[in-house]
Write a protein that holds these residues in place. Structure first.
Motif, short mmCIF file in Angstrom:
data_model
loop_
_atom_site.label_atom_id
_atom_site.label_comp_id
_atom_site.label_asym_id
_atom_site.label_seq_id
_atom_site.Cartn_x
_atom_site.Cartn_y
_atom_site.Cartn_z
N ALA A 66 0.85 -1.20 0.00
CA ALA A 66 0.00 0.00 0.00
C ALA A 66 0.88 1.24 0.00
CB ALA A 66 -0.94 0.01 1.20
N GLY A 67 1.53 1.48 -1.12
CA GLY A 67 2.32 2.70 -1.25
C GLY A 67 1.42 3.90 -1.48
N HIS A 68 1.94 5.07 -1.15
CA HIS A 68 1.22 6.31 -1.44
C HIS A 68 2.18 7.30 -2.12
CE1 HIS A 68 -2.10 4.97 0.90
NE2 HIS A 68 -1.61 5.26 2.08
N ASN A 69 1.67 7.99 -3.11
CA ASN A 69 2.38 9.14 -3.67
C ASN A 69 1.38 10.28 -3.85
OD1 ASN A 69 0.95 8.28 -5.88
ND2 ASN A 69 2.72 8.08 -7.25
N TYR A 133 -3.82 12.90 -6.77
CA TYR A 133 -4.26 11.55 -6.45
C TYR A 133 -3.05 10.68 -6.16
CZ TYR A 133 -2.83 9.52 -10.97
OH TYR A 133 -2.10 9.05 -12.03
N CYS A 134 -3.33 9.49 -5.63
CA CYS A 134 -2.30 8.48 -5.41
C CYS A 134 -2.41 7.47 -6.54
CB CYS A 134 -2.51 7.79 -4.06
SG CYS A 134 -1.45 6.35 -3.83
N SER A 135 -1.28 7.22 -7.23
CA SER A 135 -1.33 6.36 -8.42
C SER A 135 -1.20 4.87 -8.10
CB SER A 135 -0.24 6.78 -9.42
OG SER A 135 1.06 6.54 -8.90
N PHE A 136 -1.11 4.51 -6.83
CA PHE A 136 -1.09 3.09 -6.48
C PHE A 136 -2.42 2.45 -6.91
CE2 PHE A 136 -1.21 -0.72 -3.88
CZ PHE A 136 0.11 -1.13 -3.85
N PRO A 137 -2.36 1.24 -7.53
CA PRO A 137 -3.60 0.66 -8.06
C PRO A 137 -4.74 0.61 -7.03
CG PRO A 137 -1.71 -0.61 -8.78
CD PRO A 137 -1.19 0.42 -7.81
N ALA A 138 -5.90 1.02 -7.46
CA ALA A 138 -7.14 0.99 -6.68
C ALA A 138 -7.16 1.99 -5.52
CB ALA A 138 -7.44 -0.42 -6.15
N HIS A 139 -6.17 2.84 -5.43
CA HIS A 139 -6.21 3.87 -4.38
C HIS A 139 -6.92 5.14 -4.82
CE1 HIS A 139 -2.87 2.45 -1.40
NE2 HIS A 139 -3.61 1.46 -1.83
N ALA A 140 -6.83 5.46 -6.11
CA ALA A 140 -7.24 6.79 -6.57
C ALA A 140 -8.73 7.04 -6.43
CB ALA A 140 -6.83 6.99 -8.03
N HIS A 142 -10.61 6.68 -3.94
CA HIS A 142 -10.84 7.41 -2.69
C HIS A 142 -9.74 8.42 -2.41
CE1 HIS A 142 -14.10 4.71 -1.75
NE2 HIS A 142 -13.32 3.70 -2.02
N MET A 143 -8.55 8.09 -2.90
CA MET A 143 -7.38 8.87 -2.50
C MET A 143 -7.11 9.95 -3.53
SD MET A 143 -4.01 7.15 -0.96
CE MET A 143 -3.03 8.10 0.18
N ARG A 144 -7.89 11.01 -3.43
CA ARG A 144 -7.72 12.14 -4.33
C ARG A 144 -8.24 13.40 -3.67
NH1 ARG A 144 -10.88 11.41 -9.74
NH2 ARG A 144 -10.17 9.26 -9.65
CU LIG Z 1 -1.95 5.24 -2.00
#
Ligand SMILES: [Cu+2]
Length: 151
Positions: A66-69, A133-140, A142-144
């Motif tokens: 579960a990386g985040h950028n 957004y976070c480009s980790f798969p399936a994060h974007a 919610h993660m935006r």
């Molecule tokens: Cu992430």
């Protein structure tokens, strides 16, 4: 003697404050467990020459799990940037190398890591909607969050 030392310390603290970057031209963004960014809205003052985002991954997971950028695009570009990014794969932090639609980005972080990105505010236009957004798969999904230039 004690009084003079106190004065010296106070002067040093004031000097230190004066040399720091203006607080309104930078912000801390947390990438939190549960695929959340905090905050999810950023206002960039047009008076800033540069703007700095410090991303803090407050989770504990590995980059692979579960990386985040933090990736900034125009809102209308995000879907295409994401599609190309997934194809680019983990070795490219799920971002197409050299993608000019990416206005700013941090590296992909693992839990506990911090990264900073600074970009020129001249890259932004008033009235334009930007999304990060976070480009980790399936994060974007919610993660935006949204970003605007305050004229
Ligand atoms: Cu992430």
């Amino acid at each position: 003697m004690k009084f003079r030392l106190t004065l010296t310390l106070a002067a040093l603290m004031i000097a230190g404050t004066a040399h720091a970057a203006p607080a309104e031209c930078s912000i801390d963004v947390e990438g939190r467990p549960g695929k959340q960014f905090g905050p999810d809205h950023i206002v960039v003052p047009a008076s800033c020459q540069e703007f700095t985002v410090r991303l803090i991954h407050t989770g504990k997971n590995s980059k692979e799990k579960a990386g985040h950028n933090w990736v900034l695009t125009k809102t209308e570009d995000i879907d295409a940037v994401m599609t190309d990014g997934i194809q680019a794969g983990a070795n490219n932090d799920f971002l197409k190398p050299g993608d000019a639609r990416i206005l700013a980005k941090t590296p992909m972080l693992r839990g506990g890591e911090t990264a900073t990105v600074t970009f020129p505010v001249s890259r932004l236009r008033a009235g334009q909607s930007y999304t990060y957004y976070c480009s980790f798969p399936a994060h974007a999904q919610h993660m935006r969050g949204t970003l605007v230039l305050q004229p």
